[in-house]
Design an enzyme around this catalytic site. Structure first.
Site, mmCIF file in Angstrom:
data_model
loop_
_atom_site.group_PDB
_atom_site.id
_atom_site.type_symbol
_atom_site.label_atom_id
_atom_site.label_comp_id
_atom_site.label_asym_id
_atom_site.label_seq_id
_atom_site.Cartn_x
_atom_site.Cartn_y
_atom_site.Cartn_z
ATOM 1 N N GLU A 249 0.807 -1.211 0.000
ATOM 2 C CA GLU A 249 0.000 0.000 0.000
ATOM 3 C C GLU A 249 0.849 1.274 0.000
ATOM 4 O OE1 GLU A 249 -3.377 0.481 -0.332
ATOM 5 O OE2 GLU A 249 -2.792 2.581 -0.308
ATOM 6 N N THR A 293 -5.779 1.527 -5.663
ATOM 7 C CA THR A 293 -5.389 0.121 -5.469
ATOM 8 C C THR A 293 -6.057 -0.779 -6.513
ATOM 9 O OG1 THR A 293 -5.359 0.488 -3.098
ATOM 10 C CG2 THR A 293 -5.240 -1.781 -3.819
ATOM 11 N N HIS A 408 -1.640 3.262 4.725
ATOM 12 C CA HIS A 408 -2.629 4.003 3.940
ATOM 13 C C HIS A 408 -2.870 5.346 4.612
ATOM 14 C CE1 HIS A 408 -6.371 5.054 1.957
ATOM 15 N NE2 HIS A 408 -6.203 4.060 1.113
HETATM 16 C C1 GP9 Z 1 -8.967 -0.768 0.371
HETATM 17 C C2 GP9 Z 1 -7.551 -0.598 -0.003
HETATM 18 C C3 GP9 Z 1 -7.182 0.854 -0.157
HETATM 19 O O1 GP9 Z 1 -9.442 -2.041 0.327
HETATM 20 O O2 GP9 Z 1 -7.251 -1.349 -1.096
HETATM 21 O O3 GP9 Z 1 -7.641 1.403 -1.320
HETATM 22 P P1 GP9 Z 1 -7.044 2.760 -1.929
HETATM 23 O O4 GP9 Z 1 -7.718 3.907 -1.240
HETATM 24 O O5 GP9 Z 1 -5.574 2.750 -1.692
HETATM 25 O O6 GP9 Z 1 -7.376 2.692 -3.364
HETATM 26 MN MN MN Z 2 -3.852 1.609 -2.227
#
Ligand code: GP9
Ligand code: MN
Length: 624
Positions: A249, A293, A408
């Site tokens: 992430e 993501t 995140h």
């Molecule tokens: C949520 C995670 C984060 O399931 O994949 O998503 P993002 O905000 O980074 O697209």
């Molecule tokens: Mn992400």
């Protein structure tokens, strides 16, 4: 007067009941005052429109019929969603309605899902019915009918604008990034959510209906003509190994092999850059757009870019795809995704079916103990521990993608997980980022240890990549301070989109740094080729990273392009050797190629062209 009374009773009854159902029947996680406010505002605009139309009816009887029918239909929509939610913990979408086979899963559980007390869901209908019966003598001719109707439309507009204003504060880009359905319902209310869903689906299906198989032929020819040759030594070298993708992430390359105020940020990943079993790709970029993501997943699965105007996972989750997971499945692999989040986030539950992924280990596959959750959900360390445990038990060969979460935005950690101090810039976001990156690095180390312990490690290939940027251009001052520069230019911002990528192959003994300019689109052919699976006839625009002919070129979703020699951004071409502006002509071939990749990716997605893949494939092979 009595008609206005009935209308008022109707609006208030439906409004209060709708809010109550949002609170009691769905788990929306309403916590703050703003969220409460949004919850109350959100159904009102739609109700003003629906009941505003009541003024069109001259006769009291017809008007009352309209009001009662409208309430009944709204009740059914709401109740339908409640029933669906009780079983799927998700909201109804239009494509779901057309896939009635899904409801087969409900089977005998229908009885358990519905209860007699559910009659309460229709309470507003009964209240208005009684009101109508009690107020028998209503005037047929109302004064200012049209004006009242227009006024209610104006009120609807005003309420909706206020709703959107607060929703934007809660979740920026709510409509363009079209997130989780849960978030849409939370911020728009269930009625507006259905309008939004209808709009996106209609748009997609009109484009789709107009397409035919010829459209794919041109794209197939383009893909074939631009494929780099395979590397004979690498093709099939690791046939039969498990593949473990780790989507890291928000991880960008600028922290790798660097320190923050004397603290090493990624000790484990740094060690991999020197590791004998790891290919470390140091000039690799994310290619994601609004889908963040989910876009990175889309690109890795399909080998072409996501949508230019939303998240393809969301807008085209029902398309046909010839995904990486599908190819692996055809070759005997058990395919899965592991991610400790709500399954409907990014529409993953639906999209993974379209990608032919065998199983999704979502939040329900994990046990989140006390202290094991922070900010967005499960912490990465327990996530990896439990995931490794599952992987020790599944049939081999398997291919899986683990998606981390702790690093995140807003990059929050509990005290005991902070392994280094914060940075000292004017951006709290960047300051905390180093700490969460450090934590994620630790979690990866734990994951490797666990895989070694459960015996999966030796027979696997571990592919790790950053999914997209974590620090946006908003934090340019703080970033400039960290990088020791006066200020950051468009050129710097483009290069900052680099994310680290590692292909770790235990026992390969050939590890090295590879500086090929590349991107997420290249992963699909690279990994399939290592396993000996051909992609010669696949429609994809990435290239094998081990090919001598790799073009050293990466198109971003927003039109920027990076090659080993040039960077094209904001209508300017930069020379990478000097970092200086140069003539646009030298960037032109890369720009043209990027334009084709973007255009063809959009066409495949919006017209659902891969549904013609098998048919075209067979016809072209018969001709040979
Ligand atoms: C949520 C995670 C984060 O399931 O994949 O998503 P993002 O905000 O980074 O697209
Ligand atoms: Mn992400």
């Amino acid at each position: 007067m009595k008609t206005y009374a009935i209308l008022l009773i109707a609006i208030i009854a439906v409004w209060v009941k709708t809010v109550a159902i949002h609170l009691l029947s769905f788990d929306l996680g309403i916590e703050t005052f703003t969220q409460q406010l949004i919850l109350w505002l959100s159904p009102l605009s739609f109700l003003c429109i629906v009941f505003g139309f009541a003024f069109l009816f001259r006769k009291a009887k017809a008007r009352n019929w309209y009001i009662l029918t409208a309430i009944f239909v709204l009740d059914l929509i709401l109740y339908g969603n409640v029933g669906f939610y009780r079983f799927y913990t998700d909201f109804v979408t239009i494509p779901v309605l057309s896939q009635t086979s899904n409801f087969g899963d409900l089977g005998g559980s229908i009885k358990e899902i519905l209860a007699w007390s559910d009659v309460l869901f229709f309470i507003d209908f009964f209240i208005v019915l009684i009101a109508v019966k009690m107020m028998k003598e209503q005037e047929d001719t109302l004064t200012h009918r049209k004006r009242f109707m227009l006024a209610s439309m104006a009120v609807a507009g005003l309420v909706f604008a206020t709703n959107l204003f607060f929703a934007e504060q809660e979740r920026p880009d709510l409509l363009t990034r079209s997130f989780d359905r849960l978030i849409l319902v939370k911020n728009l209310g269930i009625y507006n959510y259905h309008l939004y869903d209808a709009y996106t689906q209609t748009k997609a299906s009109t484009q789709r209906a107009m397409a035919d198989s010829d459209e794919l032929i041109e794209i197939q020819n383009y893909a074939t003509a631009n494929k780099a040759s395979i590397n004979e030594d690498m093709f099939g070298k690791y046939e039969g190994r498990n593949v473990i993708f780790v989507s890291m992430e928000s991880l960008q390359s600028f922290v790798i092999n660097e320190e923050m105020n004397g603290h090493v940020v990624t000790p484990f990943l740094n060690s991999l850059t020197q590791d004998q079993d790891t290919y470390y790709f140091s000039d690799f970029y994310h290619q994601t757009g609004l889908g963040k993501t989910s876009d990175s997943e889309f690109i890795v699965e399909n080998g072409f870019l996501g949508s230019g105007n939303g998240a393809a996972f969301f807008t085209n989750g029902e398309n046909t795809y010839t995904s990486l997971s599908q190819r692996l499945g055809e070759n005997g692999y058990y395919t899965s995704v592991m991610h400790a989040n709500n399954k409907s986030f990014w529409n993953r539950d639906r999209m993974y079916q379209s990608l032919n992924i065998d199983h999704f280990y979502d939040v329900d596959a994990y046990t989140i103990g006390e202290g094991q959750s922070v900010s967005w959900g499960m912490k990465d360390i327990p996530f990896f521990e439990q995931s490794a445990q599952i992987l020790g038990q599944v049939e081999q060969p398997f291919a899986t993608r683990l998606i981390t979460l702790t690093n995140h935005h807003p990059f929050e950690l509990e005290e005991q997980d902070k392994l280094i101090p914060e940075y000292d810039s004017n951006s709290g976001t960047l300051n905390r980022y180093f700490q969460t990156v450090r934590y994620m690095d630790e979690s990866l180390k734990v994951f490797f240890e666990q895989l070694k312990a459960n015996g999966v490690y030796d027979n696997s290939i571990i592919v790790m990549y950053g999914d997209h940027y974590g620090i946006s251009e908003l934090h340019h001052k703080a970033m400039a301070q960290y990088l020791g520069k006066e200020q950051l230019t468009a050129y710097d911002h483009a290069l900052l989109q680099s994310v680290p990528m590692f292909i770790h192959i235990p026992g390969s003994n050939d590890g090295k740094e590879i500086a090929t300019t590349s991107g997420q689109m290249d992963l699909r052919p690279t990994i399939l080729h290592l396993l000996g699976i051909s992609t010669a006839s696949d429609v994809e625009f990435g290239n094998d990273l081990f090919s001598e002919e790799h073009p050293n070129f990466v198109p971003f979703r927003d039109g920027r392009v990076v090659t080993s020699d040039y960077v094209y951004t904001q209508d300017v071409c930069y020379d990478r050797a000097t970092g200086e502006e140069t003539t646009i002509d030298v960037c032109a071939p890369a720009m043209e190629r990027a334009a084709s990749v973007m255009h063809y990716s959009d066409q495949i997605i919006s017209m659902d062209l891969l549904r013609f893949f098998e048919q075209n494939y067979e016809t072209s092979h018969q001709k040979e």
